[in-house]
Design a protein around this motif. Structure first.
Motif, short mmCIF file in Angstrom:
data_model
loop_
_atom_site.label_atom_id
_atom_site.label_comp_id
_atom_site.label_asym_id
_atom_site.label_seq_id
_atom_site.Cartn_x
_atom_site.Cartn_y
_atom_site.Cartn_z
N LEU A 124 0.83 -1.20 0.00
CA LEU A 124 0.00 0.00 0.00
C LEU A 124 0.86 1.25 0.00
O LEU A 124 0.61 2.20 -0.75
CB LEU A 124 -0.94 0.01 1.21
N ILE A 125 1.89 1.27 0.82
CA ILE A 125 2.78 2.42 0.89
C ILE A 125 3.52 2.58 -0.43
O ILE A 125 3.62 3.69 -0.96
CB ILE A 125 3.75 2.30 2.07
N GLU A 140 2.57 1.67 -3.41
CA GLU A 140 1.62 2.18 -4.40
C GLU A 140 1.34 3.66 -4.19
O GLU A 140 1.25 4.43 -5.15
CB GLU A 140 0.31 1.38 -4.33
N THR A 141 1.21 4.07 -2.96
CA THR A 141 0.95 5.48 -2.65
C THR A 141 2.13 6.35 -3.09
O THR A 141 1.95 7.40 -3.70
CB THR A 141 0.68 5.66 -1.15
N ALA A 149 2.13 6.73 -6.77
CA ALA A 149 1.04 7.61 -7.22
C ALA A 149 1.36 9.08 -7.01
O ALA A 149 0.88 9.92 -7.78
CB ALA A 149 -0.26 7.24 -6.49
N ILE A 150 2.16 9.40 -6.03
CA ILE A 150 2.53 10.79 -5.78
C ILE A 150 3.31 11.34 -6.97
O ILE A 150 3.15 12.49 -7.34
CB ILE A 150 3.31 10.93 -4.46
N THR A 164 6.89 4.92 8.63
CA THR A 164 5.55 4.49 9.02
C THR A 164 5.39 4.52 10.54
O THR A 164 6.37 4.44 11.30
CB THR A 164 5.26 3.06 8.53
#
Length: 107
Positions: A8-9, A11-12, A15-16, A25
């Protein structure tokens, strides 16, 4: 680490669309916002002082309140026109991240 969280991280961050120097984290810090230890862990990991940073967040209690308590410069992302508690005033308020580069490059 939990593989789902790592994915998830990742992918985030993708995406940025800009280079990210550090991904820190709450799980790594063993502290979750608004715990001050999370912020100190981040500064220690990056090797910076709070005076060298600008915190960008959208949470009033989890971001703006902590920044006020710790004396951290902050930018509040107000996506929905929510009234902000007067005692937690950030240095700037933006509707989204699109204006952040211009804010950061201002003298």
């Amino acid at each position: 680490q939990n593989t789902g969280q790592v994915n998830l991280i990742a992918e985030t961050v993708r995406a940025i669309g800009v280079p990210i120097d550090f991904v820190i984290t709450a799980q790594q810090a063993r502290a979750y916002k608004p715990d001050h230890r999370l912020f100190q862990h981040a500064y220690d990991t990056m090797g910076v002082a709070k005076e060298e940073t600008l915190h960008v967040g959208m949470g009033q209690v989890t971001d703006m309140k902590v920044c006020q308590e710790l004396g951290i410069r902050s930018v509040w992302i107000d996506r929905v026109g929510e009234p902000l508690a007067p005692r937690w005033q950030p240095h700037a308020v933006l509707n989204d991240l699109t204006e952040l580069p211009q804010l950061l490059s201002a003298p």
